[in-house]
Design a protein around this motif. Structure first.
Motif, PDB file in Angstrom:
ATOM      1  N   ALA A 253       0.834  -1.204   0.000  1.00  0.00           N
ATOM      2  CA  ALA A 253       0.000   0.000   0.000  1.00  0.00           C
ATOM      3  C   ALA A 253       0.870   1.257   0.000  1.00  0.00           C
ATOM      4  O   ALA A 253       1.932   1.290   0.618  1.00  0.00           O
ATOM      5  N   GLU A 257      -2.581   5.984   0.554  1.00  0.00           N
ATOM      6  CA  GLU A 257      -3.669   5.010   0.705  1.00  0.00           C
ATOM      7  C   GLU A 257      -3.835   4.602   2.163  1.00  0.00           C
ATOM      8  O   GLU A 257      -4.956   4.418   2.644  1.00  0.00           O
ATOM      9  N   LEU A 258      -2.715   4.477   2.859  1.00  0.00           N
ATOM     10  CA  LEU A 258      -2.774   4.116   4.274  1.00  0.00           C
ATOM     11  C   LEU A 258      -3.285   5.283   5.119  1.00  0.00           C
ATOM     12  O   LEU A 258      -4.036   5.091   6.071  1.00  0.00           O
ATOM     13  N   LEU A 261      -6.987   5.299   4.956  1.00  0.00           N
ATOM     14  CA  LEU A 261      -7.662   4.050   5.344  1.00  0.00           C
ATOM     15  C   LEU A 261      -8.472   4.252   6.624  1.00  0.00           C
ATOM     16  O   LEU A 261      -7.969   4.762   7.625  1.00  0.00           O
ATOM     17  N   THR A 262      -9.736   3.843   6.588  1.00  0.00           N
ATOM     18  CA  THR A 262     -10.615   3.959   7.758  1.00  0.00           C
ATOM     19  C   THR A 262     -10.966   2.568   8.272  1.00  0.00           C
ATOM     20  O   THR A 262     -10.923   1.578   7.532  1.00  0.00           O
ATOM     21  N   ASN A 265     -13.373   0.201   6.517  1.00  0.00           N
ATOM     22  CA  ASN A 265     -12.900  -0.528   5.337  1.00  0.00           C
ATOM     23  C   ASN A 265     -11.881  -1.613   5.693  1.00  0.00           C
ATOM     24  O   ASN A 265     -11.190  -2.122   4.813  1.00  0.00           O
ATOM     25  N   VAL A 266     -11.788  -1.930   6.984  1.00  0.00           N
ATOM     26  CA  VAL A 266     -10.888  -2.991   7.442  1.00  0.00           C
ATOM     27  C   VAL A 266     -11.728  -4.136   7.999  1.00  0.00           C
ATOM     28  O   VAL A 266     -12.574  -3.931   8.868  1.00  0.00           O
ATOM     29  N   ALA A 273      -8.399  -5.345   3.663  1.00  0.00           N
ATOM     30  CA  ALA A 273      -8.640  -3.906   3.817  1.00  0.00           C
ATOM     31  C   ALA A 273      -8.959  -3.356   2.437  1.00  0.00           C
ATOM     32  O   ALA A 273      -8.363  -3.768   1.434  1.00  0.00           O
ATOM     33  N   ARG A 274      -9.904  -2.466   2.383  1.00  0.00           N
ATOM     34  CA  ARG A 274     -10.348  -1.875   1.118  1.00  0.00           C
ATOM     35  C   ARG A 274      -9.750  -0.478   1.003  1.00  0.00           C
ATOM     36  O   ARG A 274     -10.052   0.409   1.804  1.00  0.00           O
ATOM     37  N   LEU A 275      -8.899  -0.267   0.000  1.00  0.00           N
ATOM     38  CA  LEU A 275      -8.292   1.037  -0.251  1.00  0.00           C
ATOM     39  C   LEU A 275      -9.180   1.793  -1.224  1.00  0.00           C
ATOM     40  O   LEU A 275      -9.461   1.313  -2.321  1.00  0.00           O
ATOM     41  N   THR A 278      -7.783   5.201  -4.921  1.00  0.00           N
ATOM     42  CA  THR A 278      -6.329   5.095  -4.955  1.00  0.00           C
ATOM     43  C   THR A 278      -5.740   5.991  -6.035  1.00  0.00           C
ATOM     44  O   THR A 278      -6.451   6.639  -6.795  1.00  0.00           O
ATOM     45  N   ASN A 283     -10.729   1.577  -6.588  1.00  0.00           N
ATOM     46  CA  ASN A 283     -10.634   0.984  -5.255  1.00  0.00           C
ATOM     47  C   ASN A 283     -10.030  -0.408  -5.395  1.00  0.00           C
ATOM     48  O   ASN A 283     -10.258  -1.093  -6.402  1.00  0.00           O
TER      49      ASN A 283
END
Length: 415
Positions: A253, A257-258, A261-262, A265-266, A273-275, A278, A283
């Motif tokens: 990642a 993107e990190l 990250l919320t 979305n994990v 984990a959904r990024l 991007t 996504n």
């Protein structure tokens, strides 16, 4: 406009006057001339000037005759723009003319705006209003490199040589071809917006400037020994930066993107984990399956007070790369003696390390491309040289099957 009761007859058809209550013109009260006519089926009252303004009865008679003649002309020429048949028509025409002149003046002023004025008052605020992630970087590029050359010129004055001058100045400062190309792109984007705003109808001059040759592909990846000392140093300085480094090393990642990250979305149970949104504009899902990433996410979840997995100190999303990483790299001397930016360690090196390790483990390039979120396999081919044993092993396998090799040779001979 005056009512009929306020008007006095002049003895001439359609021409009247009203008297000023106090002001005189000579020995008589000052008079204001008024033309009253029925034209085109409508009563039209035209209030003209005053005696004291050197408007005479003769002037009023001439104006009345002009209105009648114009009415006749309008009837005879219905396909032509109508001529005024009362004072209101004249006033309306004068106002339209005034507006037209003002519009032309504003358009000219609009088109004479300098690139600097337009960029700072229109283009840049729009980027920030839209929440564009690169707005701050574009502002910096403009302020340091574009403005010194383009700010004072209008769009009509800017030529390709000015763009070339920007490129040369940036190159002399040691900036990379990618950064120079980025500056050109910012100029082009601002210019295209100016086209849409009718500030200019010229095409952007960057199209006539040779693009700098780009070769910014990073070659550097860190060894396991470097990783150990880097992570230990990061842990002492910033646990958030340390955890982001682990996540990048084991998932590929990007920093941005990190940072975005919320926790919603994990999925800790599914180890994914959904990024969102991007760099590639889409996504993608990453797999958080390594033991240290699972342990790190579990630990952060138990103490989370922010919707972001790796928040800034105030709990909001981090806006710019943490300087801790760069300082730690400098303190460890990982970039000592290295001048080629492609060989320098930065946070993005961790993403490159992830892909490099997959390639060295024999993971197919297609799989690596999926893991990295690359849209084309060409973006992943830079890692092909890291797996030379794969091709050699294939040749050895072929050598162990001479019959199959012979068939291949025979097939080739028949072509």
């Amino acid at each position: 406009m005056a009512s009929k009761d306020e008007l006095f007859k002049t003895g001439e058809p359609g021409v009247f006057y009203r008297e000023h209550p106090t002001r005189k013109h000579g020995v008589k009260k000052d008079r204001q001339w008024v033309v009253v006519q029925v034209l085109a089926g409508k009563r039209r009252v035209s209030t003209l000037g005053w005696w004291s303004q050197e408007v005479t009865l003769g002037d009023a008679l001439n104006r009345a005759a002009e209105y009648r003649n114009n009415h006749k002309w309008n009837l005879e020429n219905p396909d032509q723009p109508p001529r005024p048949i009362c004072k209101q028509d004249e006033d309306d025409a004068a106002e339209l003319k005034r507006q037209e002149i003002e519009r032309a003046r504003r358009e000219q002023e609009h088109r004479n705006i300098t690139f600097g004025e337009y960029f700072t008052t229109r283009y840049l605020p729009l980027q920030f209003d839209h929440g564009k992630k690169s707005a701050a970087k574009e502002e910096q590029l403009y302020r340091l490199h574009i403005a010194p050359i383009l700010a004072k010129f209008s769009f009509a004055e800017i030529m390709p040589l000015h763009i070339e001058k920007i490129g040369k100045s940036m190159k002399d400062k040691g900036l990379s071809p990618k950064t120079i190309a980025y500056a050109y792109a910012v100029i082009r984007q601002a210019w295209n917006l100016a086209n849409n705003d009718d500030v200019t109808d010229r095409q952007h001059p960057t199209r006539k400037v040779k693009k700098p040759k780009l070769n910014n592909k990073r070659e550097r990846f860190i060894s396991e020994e470097e990783e150990t000392i880097l992570l230990e140093a990061l842990k002492k300085r910033s646990m958030t930066t340390h955890d982001m480094a682990i996540m990048s090393l084991d998932t590929g990642a990007r920093w941005g993107e990190l940072a975005a990250l919320t926790w919603q979305n994990v999925d800790l149970e599914a180890c994914t984990a959904r990024l969102m949104d991007t760099k590639a504009g889409d996504n993608r899902t990453i797999h958080t399956t390594t033991a240290r990433v699972k342990e790190m996410l579990d630990r952060r979840k138990t103490t989370a007070k922010s919707p972001f997995v790796f928040p800034a100190l105030g709990g909001e999303m981090q806006k710019q790369t943490n300087v801790v990483f760069s300082r730690v790299v400098t303190d460890l001397g990982l970039n000592d003696g290295i001048t080629d930016p492609r060989q320098k360690v930065c946070f993005h090196t961790l993403r490159h390390t992830f892909a490099s390790r997959l390639a060295m483990a024999g993971v197919p390039l297609y799989t690596i491309a999926r893991a990295m979120g690359h849209h084309t396999i060409a973006m992943t081919e830079r890692y092909a040289h890291l797996a030379p044993d794969v091709l050699r092993d294939a040749m050895v396998h072929l050598e162990k099957q001479p019959a199959a090799a012979a068939k291949v040779v025979n097939l080739d001979d028949r072509r």
